[in-house]
Design a protein around this motif. Structure first.
Motif, PDB file in Angstrom:
ATOM      1  N   UNK A 107      -6.086 -98.114 -32.182  1.00 44.44           N
ATOM      2  CA  UNK A 107      -6.859 -98.851 -32.514  1.00 44.44           C
ATOM      3  C   UNK A 107      -6.280 -98.697 -33.845  1.00 44.44           C
ATOM      4  N   UNK A 108      -7.169 -97.634 -34.320  1.00 45.22           N
ATOM      5  CA  UNK A 108      -6.609 -97.415 -35.701  1.00 45.22           C
ATOM      6  C   UNK A 108      -5.446 -97.555 -36.721  1.00 45.22           C
ATOM      7  N   UNK A 109      -4.950 -97.315 -35.858  1.00 42.73           N
ATOM      8  CA  UNK A 109      -3.199 -97.247 -36.687  1.00 42.73           C
ATOM      9  C   UNK A 109      -3.137 -99.385 -36.436  1.00 42.73           C
ATOM     10  N   UNK A 110      -3.165 -99.458 -35.554  1.00 46.74           N
ATOM     11  CA  UNK A 110      -3.182-101.218 -35.443  1.00 46.74           C
ATOM     12  C   UNK A 110      -3.791-101.914 -36.616  1.00 46.74           C
ATOM     13  N   UNK A 111      -4.887-101.217 -37.124  1.00 49.58           N
ATOM     14  CA  UNK A 111      -5.634-101.803 -38.437  1.00 49.58           C
ATOM     15  C   UNK A 111      -5.281-101.573 -39.181  1.00 49.58           C
ATOM     16  N   UNK A 112      -4.748-100.404 -39.598  1.00 46.58           N
ATOM     17  CA  UNK A 112      -4.483 -99.507 -40.795  1.00 46.58           C
ATOM     18  C   UNK A 112      -5.295 -99.036 -41.142  1.00 46.58           C
ATOM     19  N   UNK A 113      -6.050 -98.363 -40.819  1.00 48.67           N
ATOM     20  CA  UNK A 113      -7.696 -98.303 -40.995  1.00 48.67           C
ATOM     21  C   UNK A 113      -7.419 -97.348 -41.956  1.00 48.67           C
ATOM     22  N   UNK A 114      -8.134 -97.013 -42.696  1.00 48.59           N
ATOM     23  CA  UNK A 114      -7.473 -96.177 -43.983  1.00 48.59           C
ATOM     24  C   UNK A 114      -9.197 -95.137 -43.767  1.00 48.59           C
ATOM     25  N   UNK A 115      -9.185 -94.201 -43.747  1.00 47.85           N
ATOM     26  CA  UNK A 115     -10.382 -92.995 -43.365  1.00 47.85           C
ATOM     27  C   UNK A 115     -10.784 -92.621 -44.136  1.00 47.85           C
ATOM     28  N   UNK A 116     -12.090 -92.139 -44.569  1.00 48.31           N
ATOM     29  CA  UNK A 116     -13.104 -91.841 -45.501  1.00 48.31           C
ATOM     30  C   UNK A 116     -12.213 -90.715 -45.897  1.00 48.31           C
ATOM     31  N   UNK A 117     -12.506 -90.538 -47.768  1.00 48.58           N
ATOM     32  CA  UNK A 117     -12.112 -89.528 -48.482  1.00 48.58           C
ATOM     33  C   UNK A 117     -11.826 -87.613 -48.135  1.00 48.58           C
ATOM     34  N   UNK A 118     -13.433 -87.893 -47.478  1.00 49.33           N
ATOM     35  CA  UNK A 118     -13.912 -86.761 -46.535  1.00 49.33           C
ATOM     36  C   UNK A 118     -14.486 -87.181 -45.456  1.00 49.33           C
ATOM     37  N   UNK A 119     -14.613 -86.177 -44.662  1.00 49.46           N
ATOM     38  CA  UNK A 119     -14.378 -86.506 -43.053  1.00 49.46           C
ATOM     39  C   UNK A 119     -15.440 -84.570 -42.629  1.00 49.46           C
ATOM     40  N   UNK A 120     -16.767 -84.842 -42.385  1.00 52.67           N
ATOM     41  CA  UNK A 120     -17.482 -83.646 -41.841  1.00 52.67           C
ATOM     42  C   UNK A 120     -17.229 -83.411 -40.689  1.00 52.67           C
ATOM     43  N   UNK A 121     -16.772 -82.414 -39.954  1.00 55.09           N
ATOM     44  CA  UNK A 121     -16.375 -82.205 -38.183  1.00 55.09           C
ATOM     45  C   UNK A 121     -15.257 -83.144 -37.681  1.00 55.09           C
ATOM     46  N   UNK A 122     -15.581 -82.943 -36.155  1.00 54.56           N
ATOM     47  CA  UNK A 122     -14.534 -84.328 -35.423  1.00 54.56           C
ATOM     48  C   UNK A 122     -15.480 -85.379 -35.811  1.00 54.56           C
ATOM     49  N   UNK A 123     -13.645 -86.429 -35.740  1.00 48.37           N
ATOM     50  CA  UNK A 123     -13.881 -87.857 -35.853  1.00 48.37           C
ATOM     51  C   UNK A 123     -14.147 -88.381 -34.943  1.00 48.37           C
ATOM     52  N   UNK A 166     -13.643-102.815 -34.294  1.00 52.98           N
ATOM     53  CA  UNK A 166     -13.167-101.786 -34.282  1.00 52.98           C
ATOM     54  C   UNK A 166     -13.759-101.795 -32.313  1.00 52.98           C
ATOM     55  N   UNK A 167     -14.672-101.826 -32.472  1.00 50.48           N
ATOM     56  CA  UNK A 167     -15.562-101.877 -31.135  1.00 50.48           C
ATOM     57  C   UNK A 167     -14.666-103.135 -29.894  1.00 50.48           C
ATOM     58  N   UNK A 168     -14.420-104.059 -30.422  1.00 52.03           N
ATOM     59  CA  UNK A 168     -13.818-105.108 -30.122  1.00 52.03           C
ATOM     60  C   UNK A 168     -12.248-104.381 -29.251  1.00 52.03           C
ATOM     61  N   UNK A 169     -11.215-104.359 -30.498  1.00 51.11           N
ATOM     62  CA  UNK A 169     -10.024-103.975 -29.949  1.00 51.11           C
ATOM     63  C   UNK A 169      -9.839-102.893 -28.982  1.00 51.11           C
ATOM     64  N   UNK A 170     -10.767-101.836 -29.100  1.00 52.15           N
ATOM     65  CA  UNK A 170     -11.340-101.138 -28.232  1.00 52.15           C
ATOM     66  C   UNK A 170     -11.757-101.027 -26.434  1.00 52.15           C
TER      67      UNK A 170
END
Ligand SMILES: [Mg+2]
Length: 255
Positions: A107-123, A166-170
């Motif tokens: 789903x994240x790929x499908x919507x061309x999700x751009x993750x935040x620059x920095x994430x902390x721990x598992x997404x 994302x919720x809807x597509x999932x």
């Protein structure tokens, strides 16, 4: 109404999101436990409950048998019997959990999700009974404290519609499971029918206290909020704006 049992949401109600229980809230709860049974339902894992709540609660051990903890939206239950003991913990089959993780990735790929620059721990975190997406990572508040909470609030303000997409597509991909937006930055995937109404029913069943003798206190009792489901059970509710208000409400509960 004099409740026999007071049920609380955890994040945003007893504590700031993913933030350790504050000493004054601990005192308020210790006082309440002298008079009432108390149950807590949260989306977080038992590990998170221990870190955020149990390890910070200062109260006489004699009162702890009055406290009942329901992590991961009551798909698990822990109670105090000379120590914290697991009563049950339901898990999704491993195959299902892998399927959910894969669906998130797709789903994240499908919507061309751009993750935040920095994430902390598992997404994407496998919590056994649920798989949870947390946009900024599981550990942001543990690592950044107050600043982490502010970043989460800011993310939600900016990305509310994205989270909904994302919720809807999932949900479309996983029709046999339940997908719900939770907390500020999270999306939980669970077995069907796991929400806080399920939590109330589990509490009723395991503590043998009828719903009409309970009161539920939460910060998200509004359509779209993750506490809203409890209203399906007919439980009496009190909506609070945050821990400060919760503390005031606790003092007003008739004993
Ligand atoms: Mg909450």
């Amino acid at each position: 109404m004099k409740p026999d049992l007071v049920v609380f949401d955890l994040d945003g109600t007893l504590t700031e999101t993913k933030t350790p229980l504050a000493p004054d809230m601990s005192d308020a709860l210790a006082d309440l436990l002298k008079e009432k049974k108390v149950a807590i339902i949260g989306g977080g894992s038992w590990k998170q409950f221990k870190k955020q709540f149990v390890s910070r609660l200062r109260c006489s051990r004699k009162l702890l048998p009055n406290l009942f903890l329901f992590p991961t939206t009551a798909t698990s239950f822990y109670r105090y019997r000379g120590g914290w003991k697991k009563v049950y913990a339901k898990e999704l089959p491993k195959k299902e959990r892998r399927k959910i993780e894969k669906a998130f990735e797709e789903v994240l790929k499908e919507i061309h999700y751009v993750p935040p620059e920095k994430v902390y721990g598992k997404v994407i975190e496998d919590r056994k009974s649920q798989v949870t997406f947390s946009a900024l990572g599981q550990d942001i508040v543990a690592r950044l404290g107050e600043k982490g909470v502010r970043l989460k609030e800011a993310w939600t303000k900016k990305n509310g519609p994205l989270k909904l997409t994302i919720t809807k597509l999932m949900q479309k991909r996983l029709p046999n499971l339940e997908v719900h937006a939770a907390g500020f930055t999270s999306i939980d995937v669970t077995e069907k029918g796991i929400d806080k109404a399920y939590g109330i029913r589990q509490i009723e069943r395991h503590l043998h206290i009828p719903v009409k003798k309970m009161i539920f206190i939460g910060d998200a009792i509004f359509p779209g909020g993750n506490d809203y489901a409890v209203t399906k059970t007919g439980v009496k509710t009190v909506k609070v704006s945050g821990p400060k208000e919760t503390k005031r409400i606790i003092k007003k509960i008739p004993s």
